[in-house]
Design an enzyme around this catalytic site. Structure first.
Site, PDB file in Angstrom:
ATOM      1  N   ARG A  18      54.322  48.303  85.073  1.00 41.87           N
ATOM      2  CA  ARG A  18      55.770  48.326  85.317  1.00 41.87           C
ATOM      3  C   ARG A  18      56.253  49.727  85.686  1.00 41.87           C
ATOM      4  O   ARG A  18      57.007  49.891  86.646  1.00 41.87           O
ATOM      5  CB  ARG A  18      56.541  47.807  84.102  1.00 41.87           C
ATOM      6  CG  ARG A  18      56.393  46.302  83.910  1.00 41.87           C
ATOM      7  CD  ARG A  18      57.128  45.827  82.687  1.00 41.87           C
ATOM      8  NE  ARG A  18      56.603  46.545  81.518  1.00 41.87           N
ATOM      9  CZ  ARG A  18      57.279  46.787  80.411  1.00 41.87           C
ATOM     10  NH1 ARG A  18      58.531  46.408  80.301  1.00 41.87           N
ATOM     11  NH2 ARG A  18      56.721  47.422  79.411  1.00 41.87           N
ATOM     12  N   ASN A  36      57.862  42.405  81.955  1.00 42.41           N
ATOM     13  CA  ASN A  36      56.726  41.624  81.448  1.00 42.41           C
ATOM     14  C   ASN A  36      57.188  40.217  81.134  1.00 42.41           C
ATOM     15  O   ASN A  36      58.332  39.998  80.728  1.00 42.41           O
ATOM     16  CB  ASN A  36      56.156  42.255  80.172  1.00 42.41           C
ATOM     17  CG  ASN A  36      55.327  43.482  80.449  1.00 42.41           C
ATOM     18  OD1 ASN A  36      54.846  43.694  81.545  1.00 42.41           O
ATOM     19  ND2 ASN A  36      55.139  44.304  79.441  1.00 42.41           N
TER      20      ASN A  36
END
Length: 88
Positions: A18, A36
């Site tokens: 990320r 996520n």
């Protein structure tokens, strides 16, 4: 301007995916977000000029060095608010 919804599968959690994606998207001047998912995948909405979106999609297939990308599911998305690119 184009927007895509992505679901990235593989070893993409706990490997900095990320944060890496935020850096890449901001470098390319894209808007959107990444987060996520409970199933172990990463989900993102990416928006911007088509060449920049395609450049990020190409980069996402490799990911950061510790990641392993097995599959990317791609679809069209509504344009996000232009708040830059955020990690959720």
């Amino acid at each position: 301007m184009n927007a895509r919804h992505l679901r990235i599968e593989g070893r993409v959690q706990n490997v900095g995916y990320r944060a890496w994606m935020v850096r890449e998207a901001r470098r390319l001047g894209l808007s959107g977000w990444v987060r996520n998912r409970a199933d172990g995948s990463v989900e993102a909405v990416v928006a911007g000029p088509e060449p920049a979106v395609q450049a990020l999609l190409t980069a996402c297939r490799r990911g950061p060095i510790a990641a392993r990308v097995d599959h990317i599911e791609e679809g069209f998305a509504d344009m996000p608010e232009d708040l830059g690119f955020q990690q959720r």
